[in-house]
Design a protein around this motif. Sequence first.
Motif, PDB file in Angstrom:
ATOM      1  N   GLU A   1      -1.707   5.857  -3.617  1.00 14.82           N
ATOM      2  CA  GLU A   1      -1.877   5.055  -2.405  1.00 14.82           C
ATOM      3  C   GLU A   1      -0.635   4.214  -2.141  1.00 14.82           C
ATOM      4  O   GLU A   1      -0.257   3.996  -0.976  1.00 14.82           O
ATOM      5  CB  GLU A   1      -3.110   4.158  -2.543  1.00 14.82           C
ATOM      6  N   ASP A   2      -0.021   3.734  -3.181  1.00 17.10           N
ATOM      7  CA  ASP A   2       1.155   2.888  -3.025  1.00 17.10           C
ATOM      8  C   ASP A   2       2.330   3.739  -2.551  1.00 17.10           C
ATOM      9  O   ASP A   2       2.601   4.817  -3.103  1.00 17.10           O
ATOM     10  CB  ASP A   2       1.481   2.210  -4.355  1.00 17.10           C
ATOM     11  N   ALA A   3       3.014   3.267  -1.488  1.00 16.89           N
ATOM     12  CA  ALA A   3       4.115   4.036  -0.922  1.00 16.89           C
ATOM     13  C   ALA A   3       5.247   4.225  -1.912  1.00 16.89           C
ATOM     14  O   ALA A   3       5.845   5.312  -2.005  1.00 16.89           O
ATOM     15  CB  ALA A   3       4.627   3.338   0.349  1.00 16.89           C
ATOM     16  N   ARG A   4       5.571   3.188  -2.671  1.00 21.22           N
ATOM     17  CA  ARG A   4       6.662   3.306  -3.627  1.00 21.22           C
ATOM     18  C   ARG A   4       6.328   4.331  -4.707  1.00 21.22           C
ATOM     19  O   ARG A   4       7.157   5.182  -5.054  1.00 21.22           O
ATOM     20  CB  ARG A   4       6.933   1.941  -4.254  1.00 21.22           C
ATOM     21  N   SER A   5       5.112   4.299  -5.270  1.00 27.19           N
ATOM     22  CA  SER A   5       4.699   5.278  -6.280  1.00 27.19           C
ATOM     23  C   SER A   5       4.631   6.678  -5.698  1.00 27.19           C
ATOM     24  O   SER A   5       4.991   7.665  -6.343  1.00 27.19           O
ATOM     25  CB  SER A   5       3.347   4.885  -6.875  1.00 27.19           C
ATOM     26  N   PHE A   6       4.163   6.764  -4.448  1.00 27.73           N
ATOM     27  CA  PHE A   6       4.053   8.065  -3.778  1.00 27.73           C
ATOM     28  C   PHE A   6       5.431   8.706  -3.644  1.00 27.73           C
ATOM     29  O   PHE A   6       5.616   9.887  -3.981  1.00 27.73           O
ATOM     30  CB  PHE A   6       3.421   7.860  -2.399  1.00 27.73           C
ATOM     31  N   ASP A   7       6.399   7.946  -3.127  1.00 25.73           N
ATOM     32  CA  ASP A   7       7.733   8.519  -2.923  1.00 25.73           C
ATOM     33  C   ASP A   7       8.399   8.855  -4.251  1.00 25.73           C
ATOM     34  O   ASP A   7       9.081   9.884  -4.380  1.00 25.73           O
ATOM     35  CB  ASP A   7       8.593   7.521  -2.145  1.00 25.73           C
ATOM     36  N   ALA A   8       8.222   7.981  -5.263  1.00 26.65           N
ATOM     37  CA  ALA A   8       8.827   8.265  -6.572  1.00 26.65           C
ATOM     38  C   ALA A   8       8.248   9.540  -7.181  1.00 26.65           C
ATOM     39  O   ALA A   8       8.977  10.351  -7.763  1.00 26.65           O
ATOM     40  CB  ALA A   8       8.621   7.082  -7.509  1.00 26.65           C
TER      41      ALA A   8
END
Length: 457
Positions: A329-336
């Motif tokens: 759900e978190d954008a930073r975790s998603f992109d990483a």
Amino acid sequence: IERTVQLGLSWTATTRVTRMTPADSSIVLEIPLLPGESVNTESVRVKDGKALLSLGPKSQSGEWTSTLKEAPSLLLKASQDVPWVEQWSLYVDPLWHAEVSGIPTVHPASAVRQRGRIWRPWPGETVTVTVTRPQGVEGQTLTIDSANLSLSPGIRATDATLTLSLRSSRGGQHPVTLPEGADLQSVKIDGRLQPVREEKGKVVLPIRPGTHSAELKWREPRGIRLSYSTSKIDLGAPSVNPTIAVNMPSDRWTLLLCGPRLGPAVLFWPLLFVFLLLSIGLGRISLTPLNWKHWFLLSLGLTQVPMVVFGIIAGWLIWLGWRGKNPPEDARSFDAQQVFLAGLTGLALICLFHAITHGLLGLPDMQIAGNGSSRGLLNWYQDRSGISLPQAWIFSAPRWVYRAAMLAWALWLAASLIGWLKWGWSCYAQGGLWKELPRSAKNALGVPPPPKKDDKK
């Protein structure tokens, strides 16, 4: 007077007379001989069983040698009322067994070193030596300390070399029986060529007493086949430390081995069993569309590369399945995670390409090890063997069979990979391909905010 008696292949006696008085006058002595003694020295005359010895004014000593007649016993007796003292020495070879009775012996250092008996009798004292010859014990007179067989099988023939290390206590001829149809090429004994021929499969080696080495070379009219057994050789005597070495052709795919316990083993099959257990376990994971059969077929081709390659590919598929069902759900975790999966996908595809090229172009690696063996050299050893040299068995196939199997695996992988990549893309795109970071996160990362409308004007 010093009498030295030597009991060997022939019985001999050496008598030495040494003057103890000043050498200023001549001496004539009549010295009794031993029973059965025959004097061999020409300068010494014998009369009435006595040796006549003369020592001139300047002579300090005299000596003669004799032979003794073999008898069950030998009597040594010191003379009485004579102007000399005596010393007796007895040396007995292992060929005889002597038991002595009478006065005790003396033990000077020289006698102990030479394993002899020495007496210094008083006048009238005697020593009786009872001599017997031990009977021989039945047993082998030839010992084979090592037998090394080296085989180099080809397409139509096999070149063989047999090296023997022999110890013999008696000279004679020793037969060695070669395999049926063998064509003897050369025979060497102690490194020298011998004019020895083969007669009805037997090679008769001339052996002398002592330690020797023998080398036999021949050619057999049989080549490597699907099932290959090492040569059957009759050494003519039991042997110790026999070894078998087979130089495998480079175009053969070794599958199974059998022979003496200390030898090579094909470790590929235990490794394949481990992959089977891993495949059954991975097939129970519902994150991927692969069942245990797919995992097992995938592992078949990956057995020719390090196991870390299988771990990378399995981790890639499982991570894709996890990503498809649990998008962050978190954008930073998603992109990483998207960046990481893209790199892992590239690495996994490189590993698959390496496995395919290594399988189609490289040599089959069946994990052959044991007793210094490898893919091209197979070594067997046995501590003891009977008259016949131990045999080994090899099951192998031409290399094109391995190439065909790897080609079939590569085609299956290519067809399956298309479906896996479609499934992987759907998992990768689940929830979007990329998420924009919030403005606060962008400022924290140093990303400048977009210009305002007034600033544009």
